[in-house]
Design an enzyme around this catalytic site. Sequence first.
Site, mmCIF file in Angstrom:
data_model
loop_
_atom_site.group_PDB
_atom_site.id
_atom_site.type_symbol
_atom_site.label_atom_id
_atom_site.label_comp_id
_atom_site.label_asym_id
_atom_site.label_seq_id
_atom_site.Cartn_x
_atom_site.Cartn_y
_atom_site.Cartn_z
ATOM 1 N N ARG A 50 1.088 -1.005 0.100
ATOM 2 C CA ARG A 50 -0.181 0.344 0.112
ATOM 3 C C ARG A 50 1.178 1.288 0.280
ATOM 4 O O ARG A 50 0.823 2.318 -1.268
ATOM 5 C CB ARG A 50 -0.810 -0.217 1.371
ATOM 6 C CG ARG A 50 -1.531 -1.317 1.494
ATOM 7 C CD ARG A 50 -2.992 -1.089 2.009
ATOM 8 N NE ARG A 50 -3.774 0.281 2.028
ATOM 9 C CZ ARG A 50 -4.971 0.474 2.566
ATOM 10 N NH1 ARG A 50 -4.987 -0.432 4.098
ATOM 11 N NH2 ARG A 50 -5.499 1.204 2.514
ATOM 12 N N HIS A 96 -7.923 -4.318 -6.957
ATOM 13 C CA HIS A 96 -7.778 -3.619 -5.932
ATOM 14 C C HIS A 96 -8.707 -3.244 -4.299
ATOM 15 O O HIS A 96 -9.618 -2.642 -5.132
ATOM 16 C CB HIS A 96 -7.099 -1.737 -6.346
ATOM 17 C CG HIS A 96 -5.762 -1.246 -5.498
ATOM 18 N ND1 HIS A 96 -5.555 -1.469 -4.595
ATOM 19 C CD2 HIS A 96 -6.372 -0.183 -4.236
ATOM 20 C CE1 HIS A 96 -5.022 -0.582 -3.823
ATOM 21 N NE2 HIS A 96 -5.661 -0.052 -3.538
ATOM 22 N N TYR A 141 -18.453 12.124 -13.381
ATOM 23 C CA TYR A 141 -18.287 13.257 -14.044
ATOM 24 C C TYR A 141 -16.739 14.001 -15.402
ATOM 25 O O TYR A 141 -17.164 13.598 -16.187
ATOM 26 C CB TYR A 141 -18.091 15.077 -13.647
ATOM 27 C CG TYR A 141 -19.959 14.796 -13.030
ATOM 28 C CD1 TYR A 141 -20.941 14.329 -13.105
ATOM 29 C CD2 TYR A 141 -19.716 14.907 -11.142
ATOM 30 C CE1 TYR A 141 -22.098 14.724 -12.755
ATOM 31 C CE2 TYR A 141 -21.006 15.230 -10.852
ATOM 32 C CZ TYR A 141 -22.459 14.477 -11.316
ATOM 33 O OH TYR A 141 -23.245 15.032 -10.855
#
Length: 748
Positions: A50, A96, A141
Site C-alpha cells: 500500500r 485493488h 463526471y
Amino acid sequence: MPRKRSRSSTPRQSSLLDPLTSTVEVERLPLATFAERAYLYYSMYVILDRALPFIGDGLKPVQRRIVYAMSELGLHAAAKHKKSARTVGDVIGKFHPHGDSACYEAMVLMSQPFSYRYPLVDGQGNWGSPDDPKSFAAMRYTEARLGRYAQTLLSELDQGTVEWMPNFNVLLNGASGIAVGMATDIPPHNVREVVAACVRLLESPRTSVRELCEHIKGPDFPTDAEIITPADEIREIYTTGNGSIRQRATWEKENGNIIVTALPHQVSGAKVLEQLAGQMQAKKLPMVVDLRDESDHENPTRLVIEPRSNRVDAEALMNHLFATSDLERSYRVNLNMIGLNGRPDVYNLRDLLGEWLKFRIETVRRRLQFRLDRVTRRLHILGGLLIAFQNIDEVIRIIRKQDDPKPVLMKRFKLSEVQTEAVLELKLRQLAKLEEIKINGEQKELTVERDMLEAILKSNVRLKRKVRDELIADADEFGDPRRSPIKARVAAKAMDTSELIPTESVTVVLSKKGWVRVAKGHDVDPPTLSYKSGDGYLQAAKGKSNQLLVALDSNGRTYAMPTHNLPSARSQGEPLSSHLSPPAGAGFAGVMLGDEDALHVLGTDFGYAFIARLGELYTKNKKGKATLRVPSGARVLTPRPVSDSKTGYIAVVTTAGYLLSYPLAELPLMAKGKGVKMINIPRKQLKGGEERVFTYVTYVPDQNLIIHAGKRFLRLKSADIEHYISDRGLRGRKLPRGFQQVREIEVV
C-alpha cells in the site's frame, strides 16, 4: 462440540474441519504471540502492498493497478477518453480490494500537472486546481485516458519482461506515503538529469554520489519556484537518503507592486493570501495595504502585494513573508522504497540508481531473450515452409492421399511438429511463387536480427550500451528543461516585532484595578475616561506604538509586551493580567513606555528607590523578572519617567506631610535591587506604619509643582521649591498647615 486440544509449547497449524471425525480443531496461541503475529502481518501488508513505492517503476500498488487497468480497457494515449468511474470500477473489482474514493484520489493525483512532474493520466473535466487540489469533480463526471509517459511504462509488458510490473524510475515523479513504523518522501526529478546520471553510472560503475550530483543538481518540482537549499546540503541528502529541501516563491516588482509569479510545490495561492490577510488584520503587516489574486490562464500564478509606499524595502518585506507564510516551504526527503529483494530500505543516490539499472538491464535482457525466442521459432517455421515450397507437388499429393498426413510429412521431409502444423495451415493463395520470395526475404531479415540479438545477449557491454541508447532516446522524447531553478540562499527570517508595528504616538492608560487600554496620540485626558464601577485612573504612559510596554507589579517584577495587542481606549479595557502571568494575588503598580534608553524611577513606600534603564527591564518571559526588591510590608510606588537625569529633580512627599527635593543625579542607575534611601522616615514611625512615602514625582527647574490636599491645592513655583531642596536621605520640610494630607502632586 469442538474438541479441545491439549496445550503444547509448539502449536501446530491444523485445518478447521476434520472430514473423518467431523470435529473442529482449534489452534491455541498465547494472546501476546497472536497479537504480535497479527500486527506484523498487518504492518508488512501496509508497507509492501500500500504505502511504499517499488524501486523498479516508482509506483505504489494502487497506481500500478490503475495504469494496468486503463491499458486493459484500451485507454492508450491516442484513444478516446472514458468515464473515470469505469476505470475505478475495473481497478477495485479486479485488482485493488479497497475503497473507490481512495482509488479515484490516487488516479486524480496522477493526472494533476501541478502534483506530478510527469503525469501518467490524461484527464478531461475538473481534476482540481493548485489552489485546491481536492476540488476535483466526482468520478461520474470526469473522463480519462493514459498519458504518453504511461505508454512507456506499459510498452514492454507483453514482451516477456515482468509480471504486472511496468518499467519506470522512482525519482522522476517521486512518492510520499506513511506505513507502519516507516514513511517515504521522494521528491520529483528531471528526466534528462536522471538519464544523464544513469548513463554516467552505466559507463563508470564506480561513480560516487558527488559525481552523480554533477548531473542531478537536485529535485525538480512541477513549479517554477526556486530551490534555495545549498548544494552541499543537497549532496548530503543524496548521500544519506534523508534531509529536507526548501523551496521559495519567485517574485518581481511591477509599477511599485510585488508580483509573486510562482509558488512552492503544492502551495495554494488562496492559502497564502489568507495567511497574509490574517497578518494584516492582526496589525503585523503595516507595510502592506492591499492583496490581490490576478491569476488567469495566461498567468497561472500572479499574486499582487501592494506596499504602503515606495519607501518600503521590498527585499526585507519579502524575506519577512517567506519566514511567516507558505511562500517559503520545507519538504522532507526520505528515499525509502522497496528494493529488488522485496524489502524496504533507505537508499543513497548511487545505490538507488544502481539497483534500478540492475532492474532495467534485467528487463531489457528478458525482453531481448523473449524476442530472440520468437525470432528463432519463426525462423524454424520458415525453414519448414521453404522445404514445403521446394517440394510442393509431393506435399500436396501426401495431403490428398493420406488420411493423417502429419506423421508422413514429418518423416518424409524431416520436419518438426511445429513446422508440419505450419505447412498444413497454408492456404492455397499462399502457394504462389511470390509468397516463396517473401518467405526468403523474411528469413534473411530475421537471421540478421537473430544474430544481433545473440550478440547483445552474449555481451554485457553491448547490453549496457543498448540500455544506455534506449534511456537517451526516452530522454530526447520526454525530456524538458528544469522547472525549479536552484539558487542557494539564506533561509528567511521574520522581522522584529517592533519593525512591523506602525510608528505612531500612543498613550497607555492603567486603572487602579489593573485594567489597561491604549489611545492614539498624546492628547487624551486619562482621568476623564470612563472606568468600571469601583475603579479609577492610576497612571498613563506616553510613547510610540512600536515600543514595548513595561509593567511593574506589586511584587517588584517587571513584564514587557507590545502595545498593539491592547484594546482601544474607546472601551474600558482588559485586565493586564490576561496578557501576562503575574503571581497569584499580585496587582500592578504602574506602566512604562519609551525607547530602550529611557529612564524611570522605581521605588517603595519605605523610602528606597533607584533609576532603571527601560531596556534593562525587558523580558520575554510572561511571568516577568525580579527587578525591584520590596521589603516585607512595603508597597511598590508608581514608577515615574525621567526626562533629564542631569538637570532634573525628584520631589518626595510622605504621608505625614514632609516634602524633600534633590537632584536626580543623587539616585543610582541600577538594573535591579532595593535602591537607596530617598527620604528619612524615623524607623519607629516606619515600622509602626504611621508614616510612609506617599508618592514622588520628577521635574525640571522651570516646572511648577501643584500640591492637592482635599479640595484645596498649593502651587509651588521654582523659588518656592528651593525651600524644600536639600540632600538625598534627609528628613525634608513639612508642608504648610492644611496641605499635609497630600492627595496628589501634579507637575506643570
